[in-house]
Structures are given as structure tokens and as C-alpha cells.
Design a protein around this motif. Structure first.
Motif, PDB file in Angstrom:
ATOM      1  N   PHE A 250       7.437  19.053  -8.594  1.00 42.59           N
ATOM      2  CA  PHE A 250       8.602  19.930  -8.473  1.00 42.59           C
ATOM      3  C   PHE A 250       8.940  20.357  -7.045  1.00 42.59           C
ATOM      4  CE2 PHE A 250       7.088  20.784 -12.865  1.00 42.59           C
ATOM      5  CZ  PHE A 250       8.208  20.341 -13.540  1.00 42.59           C
ATOM      6  N   THR A 251       8.141  19.954  -6.034  1.00 44.45           N
ATOM      7  CA  THR A 251       8.462  20.309  -4.652  1.00 44.45           C
ATOM      8  C   THR A 251       8.427  19.065  -3.773  1.00 44.45           C
ATOM      9  OG1 THR A 251       6.237  20.678  -3.696  1.00 44.45           O
ATOM     10  CG2 THR A 251       7.174  22.451  -5.076  1.00 44.45           C
ATOM     11  N   PRO A 252       9.116  19.115  -2.634  1.00 41.87           N
ATOM     12  CA  PRO A 252       9.075  17.982  -1.695  1.00 41.87           C
ATOM     13  C   PRO A 252       7.926  18.090  -0.686  1.00 41.87           C
ATOM     14  CG  PRO A 252      10.688  19.576  -0.945  1.00 41.87           C
ATOM     15  CD  PRO A 252      10.122  20.128  -2.238  1.00 41.87           C
ATOM     16  N   THR A 253       7.038  19.064  -0.844  1.00 37.97           N
ATOM     17  CA  THR A 253       5.945  19.276   0.098  1.00 37.97           C
ATOM     18  C   THR A 253       5.092  18.018   0.221  1.00 37.97           C
ATOM     19  OG1 THR A 253       5.859  21.589  -0.599  1.00 37.97           O
ATOM     20  CG2 THR A 253       3.984  20.764   0.673  1.00 37.97           C
ATOM     21  N   PRO A 254       4.808  17.551   1.450  1.00 37.04           N
ATOM     22  CA  PRO A 254       3.940  16.379   1.616  1.00 37.04           C
ATOM     23  C   PRO A 254       2.567  16.608   0.998  1.00 37.04           C
ATOM     24  CG  PRO A 254       5.051  16.931   3.682  1.00 37.04           C
ATOM     25  CD  PRO A 254       5.310  18.067   2.734  1.00 37.04           C
ATOM     26  N   VAL A 255       1.921  15.527   0.605  1.00 37.35           N
ATOM     27  CA  VAL A 255       0.600  15.627  -0.017  1.00 37.35           C
ATOM     28  C   VAL A 255      -0.370  16.379   0.891  1.00 37.35           C
ATOM     29  CG1 VAL A 255      -1.405  14.308  -0.827  1.00 37.35           C
ATOM     30  CG2 VAL A 255       0.913  13.570  -1.444  1.00 37.35           C
ATOM     31  N   GLN A 256      -0.283  16.113   2.189  1.00 39.34           N
ATOM     32  CA  GLN A 256      -1.170  16.803   3.133  1.00 39.34           C
ATOM     33  C   GLN A 256      -0.951  18.313   3.080  1.00 39.34           C
ATOM     34  OE1 GLN A 256      -1.295  15.145   7.114  1.00 39.34           O
ATOM     35  NE2 GLN A 256      -1.627  17.137   8.036  1.00 39.34           N
ATOM     36  N   TYR A 269     -10.207  14.099   1.303  1.00 37.65           N
ATOM     37  CA  TYR A 269     -11.081  14.624   0.253  1.00 37.65           C
ATOM     38  C   TYR A 269     -10.257  15.116  -0.934  1.00 37.65           C
ATOM     39  CZ  TYR A 269     -14.320  17.616  -2.279  1.00 37.65           C
ATOM     40  OH  TYR A 269     -15.060  18.202  -3.274  1.00 37.65           O
ATOM     41  N   PHE A 270      -9.111  15.729  -0.650  1.00 41.05           N
ATOM     42  CA  PHE A 270      -8.213  16.161  -1.722  1.00 41.05           C
ATOM     43  C   PHE A 270      -7.767  14.962  -2.559  1.00 41.05           C
ATOM     44  CE2 PHE A 270      -3.671  16.636  -2.960  1.00 41.05           C
ATOM     45  CZ  PHE A 270      -3.860  17.527  -3.998  1.00 41.05           C
ATOM     46  N   ASN A 271      -7.432  13.856  -1.887  1.00 42.57           N
ATOM     47  CA  ASN A 271      -7.034  12.655  -2.619  1.00 42.57           C
ATOM     48  C   ASN A 271      -8.149  12.168  -3.544  1.00 42.57           C
ATOM     49  OD1 ASN A 271      -4.334  10.963  -1.821  1.00 42.57           O
ATOM     50  ND2 ASN A 271      -4.913  12.373  -0.189  1.00 42.57           N
ATOM     51  N   ARG A 272      -9.382  12.157  -3.039  1.00 46.87           N
ATOM     52  CA  ARG A 272     -10.515  11.708  -3.853  1.00 46.87           C
ATOM     53  C   ARG A 272     -10.755  12.658  -5.019  1.00 46.87           C
ATOM     54  NH1 ARG A 272     -12.641  10.855   1.346  1.00 46.87           N
ATOM     55  NH2 ARG A 272     -14.001  12.695   1.174  1.00 46.87           N
ATOM     56  N   PHE A 273     -10.660  13.964  -4.740  1.00 49.77           N
ATOM     57  CA  PHE A 273     -10.833  14.975  -5.787  1.00 49.77           C
ATOM     58  C   PHE A 273      -9.792  14.798  -6.887  1.00 49.77           C
ATOM     59  CE2 PHE A 273      -9.056  18.975  -7.401  1.00 49.77           C
ATOM     60  CZ  PHE A 273     -10.147  19.503  -8.070  1.00 49.77           C
ATOM     61  N   PHE A 274      -8.530  14.663  -6.495  1.00 45.11           N
ATOM     62  CA  PHE A 274      -7.441  14.561  -7.475  1.00 45.11           C
ATOM     63  C   PHE A 274      -7.591  13.291  -8.310  1.00 45.11           C
ATOM     64  CE2 PHE A 274      -3.164  13.830  -9.053  1.00 45.11           C
ATOM     65  CZ  PHE A 274      -2.744  15.107  -9.390  1.00 45.11           C
ATOM     66  N   ARG A 275      -7.959  12.205  -7.668  1.00 40.41           N
ATOM     67  CA  ARG A 275      -8.123  10.947  -8.403  1.00 40.41           C
ATOM     68  C   ARG A 275      -9.286  11.035  -9.383  1.00 40.41           C
ATOM     69  NH1 ARG A 275      -7.857   4.843  -5.905  1.00 40.41           N
ATOM     70  NH2 ARG A 275      -7.990   3.746  -7.906  1.00 40.41           N
ATOM     71  N   LYS A 276     -10.370  11.680  -8.987  1.00 35.70           N
ATOM     72  CA  LYS A 276     -11.515  11.834  -9.881  1.00 35.70           C
ATOM     73  C   LYS A 276     -11.141  12.656 -11.112  1.00 35.70           C
ATOM     74  CE  LYS A 276     -16.300  13.487 -10.053  1.00 35.70           C
ATOM     75  NZ  LYS A 276     -17.410  14.126  -9.280  1.00 35.70           N
ATOM     76  N   THR A 278      -7.977  13.184 -12.381  1.00 37.19           N
ATOM     77  CA  THR A 278      -6.821  12.727 -13.162  1.00 37.19           C
ATOM     78  C   THR A 278      -6.747  11.221 -13.378  1.00 37.19           C
ATOM     79  OG1 THR A 278      -5.355  12.447 -11.242  1.00 37.19           O
ATOM     80  CG2 THR A 278      -5.510  14.659 -12.209  1.00 37.19           C
ATOM     81  N   GLY A 279      -7.512  10.467 -12.590  1.00 35.50           N
ATOM     82  CA  GLY A 279      -7.420   9.016 -12.686  1.00 35.50           C
ATOM     83  C   GLY A 279      -6.321   8.423 -11.844  1.00 35.50           C
ATOM     84  N   ARG A 280      -5.547   9.270 -11.153  1.00 36.31           N
ATOM     85  CA  ARG A 280      -4.465   8.797 -10.277  1.00 36.31           C
ATOM     86  C   ARG A 280      -4.513   9.533  -8.950  1.00 36.31           C
ATOM     87  NH1 ARG A 280       1.140   8.986 -13.581  1.00 36.31           N
ATOM     88  NH2 ARG A 280       0.309  10.970 -14.322  1.00 36.31           N
ATOM     89  N   THR A 281      -4.048   8.881  -7.894  1.00 36.00           N
ATOM     90  CA  THR A 281      -3.934   9.569  -6.619  1.00 36.00           C
ATOM     91  C   THR A 281      -2.732  10.504  -6.667  1.00 36.00           C
ATOM     92  OG1 THR A 281      -2.472   7.900  -5.652  1.00 36.00           O
ATOM     93  CG2 THR A 281      -4.863   7.560  -5.415  1.00 36.00           C
ATOM     94  N   PRO A 282      -2.680  11.512  -5.780  1.00 29.37           N
ATOM     95  CA  PRO A 282      -1.503  12.385  -5.744  1.00 29.37           C
ATOM     96  C   PRO A 282      -0.202  11.610  -5.539  1.00 29.37           C
ATOM     97  CG  PRO A 282      -3.283  13.343  -4.468  1.00 29.37           C
ATOM     98  CD  PRO A 282      -3.735  11.962  -4.847  1.00 29.37           C
ATOM     99  N   GLY A 283      -0.246  10.624  -4.655  1.00 33.49           N
ATOM    100  CA  GLY A 283       0.959   9.836  -4.397  1.00 33.49           C
ATOM    101  C   GLY A 283       1.407   9.044  -5.612  1.00 33.49           C
ATOM    102  N   ALA A 284       0.451   8.490  -6.345  1.00 30.88           N
ATOM    103  CA  ALA A 284       0.799   7.709  -7.537  1.00 30.88           C
ATOM    104  C   ALA A 284       1.402   8.601  -8.613  1.00 30.88           C
ATOM    105  CB  ALA A 284      -0.440   6.995  -8.068  1.00 30.88           C
ATOM    106  N   LEU A 285       0.843   9.791  -8.786  1.00 31.17           N
ATOM    107  CA  LEU A 285       1.403  10.711  -9.781  1.00 31.17           C
ATOM    108  C   LEU A 285       2.824  11.098  -9.409  1.00 31.17           C
ATOM    109  CD1 LEU A 285      -0.095  13.493 -11.797  1.00 31.17           C
ATOM    110  CD2 LEU A 285       1.770  14.134 -10.285  1.00 31.17           C
ATOM    111  N   ARG A 286       3.043  11.441  -8.144  1.00 26.68           N
ATOM    112  CA  ARG A 286       4.391  11.823  -7.703  1.00 26.68           C
ATOM    113  C   ARG A 286       5.370  10.677  -7.903  1.00 26.68           C
ATOM    114  NH1 ARG A 286       5.085  14.799  -2.052  1.00 26.68           N
ATOM    115  NH2 ARG A 286       5.270  16.654  -3.394  1.00 26.68           N
ATOM    116  N   ALA A 287       4.969   9.469  -7.567  1.00 26.82           N
ATOM    117  CA  ALA A 287       5.865   8.318  -7.674  1.00 26.82           C
ATOM    118  C   ALA A 287       6.255   8.029  -9.117  1.00 26.82           C
ATOM    119  CB  ALA A 287       5.202   7.090  -7.054  1.00 26.82           C
ATOM    120  N   SER A 288       5.351   8.286 -10.051  1.00 26.91           N
ATOM    121  CA  SER A 288       5.646   7.978 -11.451  1.00 26.91           C
ATOM    122  C   SER A 288       6.379   9.101 -12.166  1.00 26.91           C
ATOM    123  CB  SER A 288       4.352   7.650 -12.200  1.00 26.91           C
ATOM    124  OG  SER A 288       3.509   8.782 -12.264  1.00 26.91           O
ATOM    125  N   GLU A 289       6.097  10.368 -11.818  1.00 21.81           N
ATOM    126  CA  GLU A 289       6.632  11.489 -12.570  1.00 21.81           C
ATOM    127  C   GLU A 289       7.988  11.990 -12.065  1.00 21.81           C
ATOM    128  OE1 GLU A 289       5.439  12.675 -15.317  1.00 21.81           O
ATOM    129  OE2 GLU A 289       3.669  11.373 -15.310  1.00 21.81           O
TER     130      GLU A 289
END
Length: 296
Positions: A250-256, A269-276, A278-289
């Protein structure tokens, strides 16, 4: 027996007809009159339903048997529950169907909601109580929002669905109290949820929450596992994922920037945490949703 029960998103419609559906609300007569005022036994594997009966009467197949109901009743049907209805011809009210993922955030935030959403319920709505009025008003507002095209309607609908679940749970409070008598641990877990909501961005250790509640780490974890099915850290992680997911969609805030706002000093580390989690990286979730949100 279970395999012989049909599964629908919306009763009587194929999956092709309802592809992309996450929320639907219609009057009860709209569909029931097409089927002779009887909705035969079926289930929704990934959807829950809420009905509000404003007038008329009938019978609901819930928890394995038909139970009578009349006006001023709400009915909650969890995902996977076999259910059906026999309505009188003067029936009035709404039926809401929503993707069960919309229950995830409210259930993570409250053990009471988790307990409420665990089974089908017929809830008598006393007209002189605030929760009953909230149920009626919220369903009507959801129906109106779905019919309209107001700015931000999808964001508002997310909040309204969560609010409806809370109102239903509060209206069913006496039944929940009988089912879950250990109020002391329940109050501790409720306090823990409040603490997590206030401090999850600070990445506090379990010992912080235990000290705030006057308990040992082990005791708090035992209470938390008994009440939520997971550890204190799992509760914190779920809250982090919920906040991250909301910001990604819901926001345009960069993943960083999202990583820093959630207390992560290292975006990798946030990317690794999120993937662990949810099964998806933050970027992949944003791109799909986000494209799916824009299309609604």
C-alpha cells in the motif's frame, strides 16, 4: 462423505466465474431465491462467510446439524466448514464471503479472535448492544463500498472486514467466555499483544516482554504457546511481517526504507527474514500483489 460435498467460492458458481474474488457481499434473497430458498450443503475451502438475518427465519447446517434461527441473528462460517441453509420466503439480510487470508492479521493480534474463528457460530444480536449495532452497520457499509467506486475503497474494505470480525467476536462474548475459562492467561496474552504492537519495531528480546509482564521468559513462552500456538518471538515475527506486507503493498516506500522503519539495520537481513517467514522476497511480494490491487 467429505469428497461428495461440493466446494465453491460463491454457491452455485464455477471457479472460472469467481477468479480473482477476495470479497463479495450480496443480499440473501439474491442467491437463495434462485435455488428455491435452500442452499444445499457445501463448503468454501479458502473463504469464510458471515450472514446477517434482519428478518425472516430458517435453519442453518453448522457443526454437523441443522439449527433454527430467526431475525437479528448473525452466522459465522469458517473456511472448510460444511454448511447449508433453509430460508423462509420473507428472509432479508446480507451474506458476506471473504478470502480467509483476511482473517490472518486479526487472528494474530488476538487469541480471542482466534478462538472465535475456530468454528461456525450462530450469534443472537441483542439490538440494544454496541457490538450488535456494529455488526449490522459494518456489513451494510461493506455492501455499500463494494457497490461504489470511492477513493481508497480497497484499503477501507480491509479495515471494515477486520472490524466486522471483532464486532462478531464481541457480540459472541458470553459463549467464548464459557469455552475458554482461563481468563488470567488470556489477559496476559492480550497484554502481550499490546506490548508487541507498541515495541515490535524496536526488536526487543523475549526477556523485555517477560519483564514487563512480571514473568520469566520460559513461563511467558509457555503461556504464549498455549494461547497462540507459537512462541513470543513467533508473535513478534508475525507482527513484523504484517507491517512489512502492508507497507509493500500500500505504500511506494523502497524496500530498504521499510527495512529501516521496522528496526532492521541491514536490508539484506530483512530480505532473508521476510523470505524465511513468507516464502517470498519483499520485492517478489510487491511485484505480484500491487498489480492485483490496482486492478480491483
Amino acid at each position: 462423505m467429505r469428497s461428495s460435498i461440493p466446494t465453491f467460492r460463491l454457491y452455485g458458481e464455477s471457479r472460472n466465474e469467481t477468479a480473482g474474488l477476495w470479497l463479495h457481499c450480496e443480499t440473501i434473497p439474491e442467491r437463495s431465491r434462485l435455488h428455491g430458498w435452500e442452499i444445499r450443503p457445501h463448503r468454501h475451502e479458502t473463504f469464510f462467510q458471515v450472514l446477517h438475518i434482519s428478518s425472516g427465519s430458517g435453519e442453518a447446517l453448522v457443526n454437523g446439524r441443522y439449527r433454527p434461527f430467526e431475525h437479528s441473528t448473525a452466522i459465522f462460517v469458517p473456511p472448510g466448514e460444511v454448511h447449508g441453509f433453509r430460508f423462509s420466503r420473507d428472509i432479508e439480510g446480507f451474506v458476506l464471503t471473504a478470502l480467509s487470508d483476511r482473517l490472518t492479521a486479526p487472528m494474530r493480534s488476538s487469541t480471542a479472535i482466534t478462538a472465535f474463528a475456530d468454528k461456525a457460530r450462530l450469534i443472537r444480536l441483542a439490538s440494544d448492544t454496541a457490538p450488535a449495532r456494529d455488526v449490522v452497520d459494518t456489513i451494510a457499509r461493506i455492501h455499500a463500498e463494494l457497490d461504489g467506486h470511492g477513493a481508497g475503497r480497497m484499503v477501507l474494505l480491509e479495515a471494515l472486514v477486520a472490524g466486522l470480525i471483532v464486532a462478531l467476536m464481541r457480540a459472541d462474548g458470553p459463549a467464548l467466555a464459557r469455552e475458554h475459562p482461563n481468563e488470567r492467561d488470556a489477559s496476559r496474552i492480550a497484554a502481550l499483544y499490546d506490548l508487541v504492537a507498541a515495541h515490535f519495531r524496536e526488536r526487543r528480546p523475549v526477556s523485555f516482554y517477560a519483564a514487563e509482564l512480571g514473568l520469566s521468559d520460559a513461563h511467558l513462552n509457555r503461556i504464549c504457546r498455549a494461547g497462540t500456538g507459537g512462541s513470543v518471538q513467533a508473535l513478534v515475527n508475525a507482527r513484523l511481517v504484517e507491517a512489512a506486507t502492508r507497507d509493500l503493498i500500500f505504500t511506494p516506500t523502497p524496500v530498504q526504507g521499510i527495512a529501516y522503519s521496522l528496526g532492521f539495520s541491514d536490508p539484506a537481513y530483512f530480505n532473508r527474514f521476510f523470505r524465511k517467514q513468507t516464502g517470498r522476497t519483499p520485492g517478489a511480494l510487491r511485484a505480484s500483489e500491487r498489480p492485483a490491487l490496482a486492478a480491483t
